[in-house]
Write a protein that holds these residues in place. Structure first.
Motif, mmCIF file in Angstrom:
data_model
loop_
_atom_site.group_PDB
_atom_site.id
_atom_site.type_symbol
_atom_site.label_atom_id
_atom_site.label_comp_id
_atom_site.label_asym_id
_atom_site.label_seq_id
_atom_site.Cartn_x
_atom_site.Cartn_y
_atom_site.Cartn_z
ATOM 1 N N LEU A 97 -3.676 8.351 2.580
ATOM 2 C CA LEU A 97 -2.216 8.292 2.502
ATOM 3 C C LEU A 97 -1.717 8.819 1.160
ATOM 4 C CD1 LEU A 97 -1.655 4.748 4.071
ATOM 5 C CD2 LEU A 97 -1.129 6.950 5.127
ATOM 6 N N TYR A 98 -2.392 8.456 0.096
ATOM 7 C CA TYR A 98 -1.977 8.881 -1.235
ATOM 8 C C TYR A 98 -2.065 10.402 -1.363
ATOM 9 C CZ TYR A 98 -1.578 8.789 -6.335
ATOM 10 O OH TYR A 98 -1.157 8.971 -7.631
ATOM 11 N N ILE A 118 0.844 -1.195 0.000
ATOM 12 C CA ILE A 118 0.000 0.000 0.000
ATOM 13 C C ILE A 118 0.880 1.246 0.000
ATOM 14 C CG2 ILE A 118 -1.625 1.342 1.404
ATOM 15 C CD1 ILE A 118 -2.859 -1.354 2.264
ATOM 16 N N MET A 119 1.907 1.231 0.845
ATOM 17 C CA MET A 119 2.800 2.385 0.910
ATOM 18 C C MET A 119 3.586 2.546 -0.397
ATOM 19 S SD MET A 119 1.958 3.628 3.686
ATOM 20 C CE MET A 119 3.084 5.009 3.548
ATOM 21 N N ASN A 167 0.426 12.162 0.755
ATOM 22 C CA ASN A 167 1.741 12.103 0.152
ATOM 23 C C ASN A 167 1.907 13.204 -0.902
ATOM 24 O OD1 ASN A 167 4.322 10.541 -0.344
ATOM 25 N ND2 ASN A 167 3.419 10.513 -2.386
ATOM 26 N N TYR A 191 2.337 1.952 -3.389
ATOM 27 C CA TYR A 191 1.437 2.638 -4.311
ATOM 28 C C TYR A 191 1.131 4.071 -3.873
ATOM 29 C CZ TYR A 191 0.519 -1.583 -6.986
ATOM 30 O OH TYR A 191 0.655 -2.679 -7.794
ATOM 31 N N VAL A 192 1.372 4.361 -2.595
ATOM 32 C CA VAL A 192 1.135 5.715 -2.084
ATOM 33 C C VAL A 192 2.117 6.707 -2.704
ATOM 34 C CG1 VAL A 192 1.526 7.101 0.009
ATOM 35 C CG2 VAL A 192 -0.048 5.160 0.060
ATOM 36 N N ASN A 193 3.268 6.224 -3.144
ATOM 37 C CA ASN A 193 4.321 7.114 -3.631
ATOM 38 C C ASN A 193 4.581 6.888 -5.120
ATOM 39 O OD1 ASN A 193 6.442 8.883 -3.840
ATOM 40 N ND2 ASN A 193 7.916 7.555 -2.807
ATOM 41 N N VAL A 198 -5.259 -1.733 -3.248
ATOM 42 C CA VAL A 198 -5.713 -0.423 -2.783
ATOM 43 C C VAL A 198 -7.207 -0.393 -2.502
ATOM 44 C CG1 VAL A 198 -3.852 0.693 -4.052
ATOM 45 C CG2 VAL A 198 -6.119 0.547 -5.094
ATOM 46 N N ILE A 257 -1.488 0.990 9.169
ATOM 47 C CA ILE A 257 -1.851 2.195 8.412
ATOM 48 C C ILE A 257 -2.150 3.343 9.363
ATOM 49 C CG2 ILE A 257 -3.623 3.199 6.909
ATOM 50 C CD1 ILE A 257 -3.817 0.501 5.511
ATOM 51 N N TYR A 278 -6.107 4.269 2.187
ATOM 52 C CA TYR A 278 -5.162 4.425 1.071
ATOM 53 C C TYR A 278 -5.351 5.792 0.422
ATOM 54 C CZ TYR A 278 -3.478 4.222 -3.716
ATOM 55 O OH TYR A 278 -2.869 4.528 -4.907
ATOM 56 N N ASP A 279 -6.598 6.201 0.209
ATOM 57 C CA ASP A 279 -6.874 7.520 -0.374
ATOM 58 C C ASP A 279 -6.214 8.617 0.453
ATOM 59 O OD1 ASP A 279 -8.394 6.167 -2.199
ATOM 60 O OD2 ASP A 279 -10.320 6.720 -1.330
#
Length: 1012
Positions: free
Chosen positions: A818-819, A693-694, A822, A696-698, A740, A757, A815-816
């Motif tokens: 975190l994304y 997940i992290m 970021n 895809y966050v970046n 995600v 998370i 996830y939203d």
């Protein structure tokens, strides 16, 4: 009632079988429908006809399939017609091969010709001489006929290319082969069986033939050997007439009955006993009658336990059936034929496929069912074949191997009986069965005596399948332990059905995405598998693939279904290319909906467009991967419809339920992927998903493909080892969307993933508060829209997602958050960097303005210069009232959008940024100061697109910039010409003052002397 006399079972008195043949052949209506007896009749006709030259007939059939019976009938017929006949085993003939040539115009019956192969090394010259005589006889004249009785295996070894005859007479082999006629003996049909019983009853002085309606079960369970038919008649049928219950129990339970089946079990007693335990004696009697007849007319026989297994139909007179199908209907008659009211009938039904074996073609029959029904007056019922076969050990197809000799068959039977309860041999036999099916087993690791790890080569890939037969709870636990601790990915489990609970095993397999098949290997099937294993170990036998299909077809289908499931798991069905060709960017419109509630598709588009697309997206940059969609209609037609049709999402009347989002394809992949991750990473699976997940966050990380947390690395190893990451768009998308969306987490410890998370969210929150955020504005433009993006607005959106994430503990919403966080922090870092850079620019501007002060001093100007003050005012305004100017700029850009002038504005903005050498995703605070700096350096920006804004004020200073450059040039030149210029000026000023003083003194003296 009992029979008047017993019928001979052996070949010592062939007159009995000839009597049966004569009885059967009396009815010309049936003879052409009889496989075996029709062949016999054809040969009798051959014997009766005069021939110009001898004929050589190869009579081919497996052991016990009627070769001796065939020859017995020919022998008796020849005797009855005063035709000279000699019947002799092959070995006895070797010492008198000359007889073949001297015995003209007669019949030679040579049995067991397979000895020609078996004893060739021992009697090479005699055997060669025998075949020479056969060759000579075939090329001579005369009325003689020679029958050579042999097994199919022997036939191929004697007459096949490269066989015995080929090697002995290679030059004349083709012509000799043409002179050898092959007759393959067919197995007895049910019509033959019933006619044989009818004739035997008649021979035994029994005139009541009603018992024949209960002879369906005996036909299917007795080995297809006519000798055993006679034994059944003598030992069971005659001794127990007319008691159906006693006949059934003798057939099912007595040594006399079970010996009639080569597997030692005519009825599956464990299944029968379970049924009997639920029945009273009257119901048991009804069950026996139904099983014995299988096709019946008395509806009262249908007890509760049979409901659901009975097919309704009608009985058709057999003569009408013959009219409709004069050439027969393959083997379908065996399943449909019955005896009713002193005649043969055929059962037909609209559901006829349930009454016959699955491999039987009923298509032609079904085409004529309605026509046939018109000739029927009797309602009837039949047991479904699946149910019947679940109780009866049917003999469809015989043994799965054909043996070289009777002795080898006896050894095989001894081998089977020795190992019938041996678990390791059973597993070994299943292994070999898989190889027979064409499954390549590369290696076998015997973890325990009841657990085997099979490395199977499947389409150039190696997969691991476990074959196991645990017998108690401890062994089930050990199997679970082996599975969980395995270093290999396990792709499937073949479990030989244990008679114990396996709930924990099923749960483990489900968690690890390991498909399971359970093989119910009854004793008959186990025996067949051991026969196969015998053929592998000892040879001297041939596998009969047709019999495998019939006898072990369900095991084959089960194993095939497991391989198909594994293949489906590993070979992902490729998604069609969408209109926009970008799956992930399109799916993000759904992923970033900020709620778990059900929502209309229009609302999803509007909401995501408003809070994400309008506040985060930077055109021309990679901050946010969201497909460029203009309207909700396009969103529904190109995105929602696509994902729904491909089972990625579920929709109900254009509504999306975000609590139950995933369609079958996404859901099944997520479950599979979660299990494989659990297998690979064991207790670290939740850490892997969190790290994924992290990852895809970046999205800005240029090293993502090589990142150790890249979930695609593992995914490609499993699903596409022959491709590099990024070469399978479907796999890329499914991995992304499953992670995600939170679907993978559902099949792992979701709470553990959420807690990780949540810790990350806490750390991020500490970074969000930053004084530089007030300067966080960015400008963006594309053909269909332009805007000013604000970190403050982004912050408001982020807080919305944080609330939804923590309240619902929803992985997708987290996830939203975190994304977007970021992106926010990335832009905040950009802003901080820009403010620092801007401070340097302000210093440069200040230095530039100092030149003007120098110039003023040169020309002794003390007044303020308006243009210079305007520059200073702009600097102060940008520092102190930046937000106000951003609001004005945003309003102006909105007016541009509304007037439809966005495309020209984009060109203007691209031109502006390129002119001042700024990237299009730079911070607006930095852009404006850089613009001011470049303008003061003399760069002119043409265009009035941003008239009335701070940009317009800055660009209007381009002339000032030119003047400043000129002034700076002059001042610099002055300073270069004379570094002492200030001192000279001071001296000039001092001298000027002295001169002026002297002039004044002179003036005063002149005035004193009257010259004023």
């Amino acid at each position: 009632m009992s029979c008047y006399k017993r019928i001979s079972e052996t070949a010592s008195d062939s007159s009995y079988i000839y009597q049966i043949f004569s009885c059967i052949s009396e009815n010309p209506l049936y003879i052409n429908r009889l496989r075996f007896f029709k062949q016999v009749k054809d040969e009798l006709d051959r014997i009766s006809n005069t021939k110009q030259s001898p004929e050589i007939i190869s009579l081919v059939a497996d052991w016990g399939q009627g070769k001796s019976t065939f020859l017995d009938i020919i022998e008796e017929y020849a005797k009855s017609k005063n035709i000279s006949v000699i019947k002799v085993p092959f070995v006895e003939l070797l010492s008198k091969t000359e007889d073949l040539l001297t015995f003209r115009n007669n019949v030679y019956l040579i049995d067991e010709v397979e000895s020609s192969v078996d004893y060739f090394a021992q009697y090479q010259s005699e055997i060669k001489d025998f075949w020479s005589k056969v060759k000579e006889l075939a090329n001579s004249t005369g009325n003689s006929i020679v029958y050579l009785s042999m097994t199919p295996s022997a036939y191929s070894k004697i007459f096949g290319t490269g066989g015995l005859i080929y090697n002995l007479f290679s030059e004349t082999y083709p012509s000799l082969l043409e002179r050898i006629r092959k007759v393959s003996i067919e197995n007895p049909s049910k019509l033959e069986f019933l006619l044989m019983l009818k004739c035997m009853l008649n021979m035994a002085n029994v005139k009541d033939f009603k018992i024949l309606q209960y002879m369906d079960l005996p036909y299917w369970v007795i080995d297809q050997e006519r000798r055993k038919y006679v034994r059944f008649f003598n030992d069971i049928l005659c001794d127990n007439l007319p008691n159906i219950d006693r006949i059934f129990n003798e057939l099912a339970r007595s040594e006399k009955g079970i010996s009639l089946n080569s597997e030692g079990e005519t009825i599956k007693l464990d299944t029968l006993t379970k049924m009997e335990n639920e029945l009273d004696s009257q119901e048991s009697s009804k069950l026996y009658r139904v099983l014995m007849s299988r096709i019946f007319t008395d509806e009262k026989l249908i007890i509760k336990q049979l409901e659901g297994h009975v097919v309704k139909g009608v009985l058709l007179p057999y003569l009408k059936w013959i009219e409709m199908f004069p050439k027969g209907q393959e083997y379908v008659e065996d399943f449909l034929l019955t005896y009713y009211q002193d005649d043969f009938h055929v059962f037909i039904s609209d559901n006829i496929e349930s009454v016959v074996y699955e491999s039987i073609d009923t298509s032609k029959l079904k085409e004529n069912i309605k026509k046939l029904t018109l000739f029927s007056k009797t309602e009837a019922y039949a047991l479904s074949w699946n149910f019947f076969e679940s109780v009866a050990n049917t003999n469809i197809g015989g043994l799965v191997v054909e043996f070289k000799s009777r002795e080898i068959r006896d050894k095989a039977l001894q081998f089977v009986n020795t190992y019938i309860t041996d678990r390791e041999k059973e597993l070994e036999s299943v292994e070999y069965f898989m190889e027979v099916l064409g499954i390549k087993i590369d290696s076998v690791n015997r973890a325990r005596d009841y657990i085997r790890f099979l490395k199977v080569v499947e389409r150039n890939d190696k997969i691991t399948i476990i074959l196991a037969k645990p017998s108690n709870e401890d062994e089930i636990k050990s199997l679970i332990k082996e599975i969980k601790e395995s270093d290999d990915i396990i792709h499937g489990l073949i479990l030989i059905e244990p008679q114990i609970g396996k709930e924990e095993l099923s749960k483990t397999l489900d968690e690890l995405s390991i498909p399971l098949i359970e093989l119910k290997i009854t004793t008959p099937k186990k025996r067949q598998l051991l026969y196969l294993l015998f053929s592998k170990i000892y040879g001297q036998s041939r596998i009969r693939l047709d019999s495998i299909e019939l006898r072990l077809g369900d095991l084959k289908n089960s194993i095939s279904s497991l391989l198909l499931k594994i293949r489906d798991n590993l070979n992902l069905k490729q998604l069609p290319i969408p209109k926009n060709k970008r799956l992930i960017q399109s799916f993000n419109w759904i992923i970033f909906y900020p709620s778990i509630k059900m929502a209309n598709a229009d609302e999803v588009f509007d909401k995501v467009n408003d809070i994400i697309n309008e506040k985060f997206r930077m055109y021309g940059s990679k901050q946010f991967h969201l497909e460029d969609i203009e309207t909700s209609n396009t969103f529904i037609e190109d995105v929602i419809t696509y994902f729904y049709n491909n089972y990625i999402i579920k929709i109900r009347a254009n509504y999306i339920d975000f609590e139950d989002l995933a369609g079958d394809s996404l859901s099944s992949f997520s479950k599979l992927f979660a299990g494989l991750i659990r297998q690979k990473y064991k207790q670290e699976a939740e850490d892997v998903i969190f790290n994924s997940i992290m990852y895809y966050v970046n999205p800005q990380d240029t090293r993502r493909k090589d990142n150790k947390n890249n979930p695609l690395t593992f995914a490609y190893q499993i699903f596409n080892p022959d491709k590099k990451i990024g070469q399978n768009p479907t796999l890329d998308f499914l991995v992304y969307s499953s992670i995600v969306s939170g679907e993978v987490a559902k099949h792992l410890n979701k709470d553990s993933i959420y807690m990780k998370i949540n810790d990350q969210i806490r750390k991020i929150k500490e970074k969000l508060d930053n004084p530089y955020s007030a300067y966080g504005y960015f400008i963006t433009a594309k053909k269909r829209g332009a805007a000013v993006r604000s970190l403050e607005e982004m912050r408001e959106v982020i807080e919305t997602y944080e609330k939804s994430c923590t309240e619902n503990k929803d992985i997708r919403l987290c996830y939203d958050y975190l994304y977007l966080s970021n992106i926010y922090l990335e832009l905040l870092r950009e802003t901080e960097k820009s403010v620092i850079e801007t401070d340097k620019i302000v210093e440069e501007i200040s230095k530039k303005l100092e030149v003007v002060e120098k110039a003023k001093r040169y020309v002794k100007i003390n007044e303020k210069i308006e243009e210079i003050e305007k520059v200073r005012e702009i600097v102060r305004e940008l520092k102190d009232n930046f937000k106000i100017h951003m609001d004005k700029l945003a309003k102006r850009i909105q007016e541009i959008n509304e007037r439809g002038e966005t495309e020209s504005f984009k060109r203007y903005l691209d031109y502006l940024l390129a002119t001042i050498h700024v990237e299009d995703n730079s911070n607006l605070y930095f852009i404006l100061f850089k613009l001011l700096k470049e303008t003061l350096n003399g760069i002119a920006i043409v265009g009035e697109e941003l008239k009335g804004t701070i940009v317009d004020e800055i660009t209007s200073l381009s002339k000032v910039g030119i003047q400043l450059n000129n002034i700076e040039t002059i001042v610099n030149e002055l300073e270069k010409i004379s570094p002492e210029l200030p001192k000279l000026r001071e001296n000039v000023e001092r001298n000027t003052q002295k001169i002026m003083q002297l002039i004044q003194e002179i003036k005063e003296v002149l005035e004193e002397h009257g010259f004023g």
